[in-house]
Scaffold this motif. Structure first.
Motif, mmCIF file in Angstrom:
data_model
loop_
_atom_site.group_PDB
_atom_site.id
_atom_site.type_symbol
_atom_site.label_atom_id
_atom_site.label_comp_id
_atom_site.label_asym_id
_atom_site.label_seq_id
_atom_site.Cartn_x
_atom_site.Cartn_y
_atom_site.Cartn_z
ATOM 1 N N GLU A 73 0.846 -1.189 0.000
ATOM 2 C CA GLU A 73 0.000 0.000 0.000
ATOM 3 C C GLU A 73 0.886 1.247 0.000
ATOM 4 O O GLU A 73 2.042 1.207 0.430
ATOM 5 C CB GLU A 73 -0.919 -0.001 1.223
ATOM 6 N N TYR A 74 0.332 2.343 -0.475
ATOM 7 C CA TYR A 74 1.132 3.566 -0.590
ATOM 8 C C TYR A 74 1.630 4.018 0.788
ATOM 9 O O TYR A 74 0.867 4.083 1.755
ATOM 10 C CB TYR A 74 0.321 4.693 -1.233
ATOM 11 N N ASP A 75 2.930 4.337 0.849
ATOM 12 C CA ASP A 75 3.559 4.792 2.090
ATOM 13 C C ASP A 75 4.381 6.042 1.783
ATOM 14 O O ASP A 75 5.424 5.959 1.131
ATOM 15 C CB ASP A 75 4.465 3.698 2.655
ATOM 16 N N PRO A 76 3.934 7.210 2.235
ATOM 17 C CA PRO A 76 4.654 8.454 1.918
ATOM 18 C C PRO A 76 6.075 8.498 2.469
ATOM 19 O O PRO A 76 6.877 9.322 2.032
ATOM 20 C CB PRO A 76 3.772 9.544 2.543
ATOM 21 N N ALA A 77 6.409 7.612 3.404
ATOM 22 C CA ALA A 77 7.770 7.593 3.951
ATOM 23 C C ALA A 77 8.802 7.191 2.900
ATOM 24 O O ALA A 77 10.001 7.431 3.089
ATOM 25 C CB ALA A 77 7.843 6.637 5.141
ATOM 26 N N PHE A 78 8.351 6.583 1.801
ATOM 27 C CA PHE A 78 9.270 6.156 0.747
ATOM 28 C C PHE A 78 9.228 7.081 -0.468
ATOM 29 O O PHE A 78 9.702 6.705 -1.541
ATOM 30 C CB PHE A 78 8.968 4.719 0.329
ATOM 31 N N ALA A 79 8.683 8.269 -0.301
ATOM 32 C CA ALA A 79 8.618 9.244 -1.394
ATOM 33 C C ALA A 79 9.624 10.363 -1.132
ATOM 34 O O ALA A 79 9.607 10.987 -0.065
ATOM 35 C CB ALA A 79 7.210 9.814 -1.512
ATOM 36 N N ARG A 147 14.578 -3.922 -9.002
ATOM 37 C CA ARG A 147 13.415 -3.225 -9.550
ATOM 38 C C ARG A 147 13.870 -1.936 -10.218
ATOM 39 O O ARG A 147 15.006 -1.505 -10.053
ATOM 40 C CB ARG A 147 12.404 -2.929 -8.432
ATOM 41 N N TYR A 148 12.960 -1.327 -10.964
ATOM 42 C CA TYR A 148 13.227 -0.051 -11.620
ATOM 43 C C TYR A 148 12.430 1.043 -10.918
ATOM 44 O O TYR A 148 11.276 0.847 -10.531
ATOM 45 C CB TYR A 148 12.790 -0.073 -13.084
ATOM 46 N N LEU A 149 13.058 2.208 -10.795
ATOM 47 C CA LEU A 149 12.360 3.388 -10.303
ATOM 48 C C LEU A 149 12.104 4.365 -11.447
ATOM 49 O O LEU A 149 11.010 4.918 -11.568
ATOM 50 C CB LEU A 149 13.181 4.055 -9.197
ATOM 51 N N LEU A 150 13.122 4.561 -12.291
ATOM 52 C CA LEU A 150 12.988 5.401 -13.479
ATOM 53 C C LEU A 150 13.546 4.663 -14.685
ATOM 54 O O LEU A 150 14.592 4.020 -14.597
ATOM 55 C CB LEU A 150 13.757 6.720 -13.314
ATOM 56 N N ASP A 151 12.848 4.770 -15.795
ATOM 57 C CA ASP A 151 13.330 4.287 -17.092
ATOM 58 C C ASP A 151 12.651 5.161 -18.135
ATOM 59 O O ASP A 151 11.684 4.762 -18.779
ATOM 60 C CB ASP A 151 12.994 2.810 -17.287
ATOM 61 N N THR A 152 13.159 6.389 -18.273
ATOM 62 C CA THR A 152 12.441 7.393 -19.049
ATOM 63 C C THR A 152 12.389 7.071 -20.538
ATOM 64 O O THR A 152 11.502 7.550 -21.238
ATOM 65 C CB THR A 152 13.040 8.796 -18.839
ATOM 66 N N ALA A 153 13.316 6.247 -21.037
ATOM 67 C CA ALA A 153 13.269 5.853 -22.443
ATOM 68 C C ALA A 153 11.981 5.099 -22.754
ATOM 69 O O ALA A 153 11.504 5.110 -23.890
ATOM 70 C CB ALA A 153 14.479 4.996 -22.795
ATOM 71 N N GLY A 155 9.170 5.630 -20.833
ATOM 72 C CA GLY A 155 8.054 6.392 -20.297
ATOM 73 C C GLY A 155 7.964 6.449 -18.794
ATOM 74 O O GLY A 155 7.160 7.213 -18.255
ATOM 75 N N ALA A 156 8.733 5.637 -18.069
ATOM 76 C CA ALA A 156 8.649 5.605 -16.608
ATOM 77 C C ALA A 156 9.400 6.797 -16.026
ATOM 78 O O ALA A 156 10.596 6.736 -15.744
ATOM 79 C CB ALA A 156 9.215 4.294 -16.069
ATOM 80 N N ASP A 157 8.666 7.893 -15.861
ATOM 81 C CA ASP A 157 9.253 9.179 -15.473
ATOM 82 C C ASP A 157 8.302 9.849 -14.492
ATOM 83 O O ASP A 157 7.184 10.222 -14.862
ATOM 84 C CB ASP A 157 9.443 10.034 -16.728
ATOM 85 N N LEU A 158 8.728 9.991 -13.242
ATOM 86 C CA LEU A 158 7.879 10.584 -12.210
ATOM 87 C C LEU A 158 8.000 12.098 -12.138
ATOM 88 O O LEU A 158 7.342 12.734 -11.325
ATOM 89 C CB LEU A 158 8.205 9.963 -10.849
ATOM 90 N N ILE A 166 11.937 13.475 -8.809
ATOM 91 C CA ILE A 166 10.956 12.812 -7.954
ATOM 92 C C ILE A 166 11.302 11.329 -7.923
ATOM 93 O O ILE A 166 11.349 10.667 -8.963
ATOM 94 C CB ILE A 166 9.528 13.002 -8.484
ATOM 95 N N LEU A 167 11.561 10.818 -6.729
ATOM 96 C CA LEU A 167 11.955 9.421 -6.549
ATOM 97 C C LEU A 167 11.015 8.798 -5.519
ATOM 98 O O LEU A 167 11.295 8.782 -4.322
ATOM 99 C CB LEU A 167 13.414 9.335 -6.095
ATOM 100 N N ASP A 168 9.895 8.317 -5.998
ATOM 101 C CA ASP A 168 8.862 7.750 -5.132
ATOM 102 C C ASP A 168 8.890 6.232 -5.288
ATOM 103 O O ASP A 168 8.442 5.685 -6.300
ATOM 104 C CB ASP A 168 7.496 8.318 -5.528
#
Length: 219
Positions: A73-79, A147-153, A155-158, A166-168
């Motif tokens: 579940e979403y946890d703001p402590a990891f954003a 796992r991946y957090l960003l892969d903008t090539a 489309g995975a771009d926060l 932004i690293l959530d």
């Protein structure tokens, strides 16, 4: 017939990439107002793509019984948001899940309360920012390859706030090779291994084999 089949596959892949990019654009806008709701929207659309799209990472025989991906579940402590600390550019041949390599340039790092991670640029046509990671859950409740957090090539771009990324980690997800070993995926290099457990984002897929869960790649 072969050419027609191949052409259709490329157009299906184009559609998949377009839908991922549209999803992340929606997530970026929604996250500013309600991060938890943005996370639910991201999960719902990923389930739709995995279960129904012809370019799903799941093997075709798995899709009929697909009931959704598993997440914390979403946890703001990891954003977080973080400035990129410049590093001397260094070219890396990042290992893939099939034993090959993909060229990247390490250009910086982010310093987070949970540890530091290096940030890479895909050194190929078009390029893109790439931020993979492994943590204490890798090989246990998440894929051993990380796992991946960003892969903008792809489309995975926060997004960003001025000069801060932004690293959530609630949006951390598994590479395609976690679901089917036929996919070729670059994996997290040694510098991007965190000692802490990131109990956020996607969990291991319920249908994974022991190999797909425990695979850790080169030391």
């Amino acid at each position: 017939m072969e050419a027609v089949t191949s052409g259709r596959s490329y157009l299906e892949l184009l559609d998949y990439r377009r839908r991922v990019m549209e999803l992340y654009a929606e997530v970026r806008a929604l996250r500013e107002r309600d991060a938890g709701r943005a996370h639910l929207r991201w999960r719902a659309e990923r389930d739709l793509l995995f279960g129904r799209h012809p370019q799903s990472a799941l093997p075709a025989q798995e899709r009929a019984r697909f009931r959704g991906l598993a997440y914390h579940e979403y946890d703001p402590a990891f954003a977080f948001s973080a400035a990129v600390r410049p590093l001397r550019e260094e070219r890396y041949d990042v290992p893939t899940s099939t034993g090959g390599v993909i060229p990247f340039v390490r250009f910086g790092a982010v310093d987070l309360p949970i540890g530091a991670l290096e940030v890479f640029w895909l050194d190929a046509y078009g390029g893109g920012v790439f931020l993979p990671f492994r943590d204490a859950t890798s090989g246990h409740t998440t894929y051993g390859g990380g796992r991946y957090l960003l892969d903008t090539a792809k489309g995975a771009d926060l997004g960003s706030e001025t000069d801060r990324l932004i690293l959530d980690f609630n949006f951390a997800y598994h590479p395609s090779c976690h679901y089917d070993p036929q996919w070729v995926c670059p994996l997290a290099p040694p510098a991007n291994r965190l000692d802490v457990a990131i109990e956020a984002g996607e969990l291991v897929y319920p249908g994974s084999s022991p190999h797909e869960l425990a695979w850790r790649g080169p030391a």
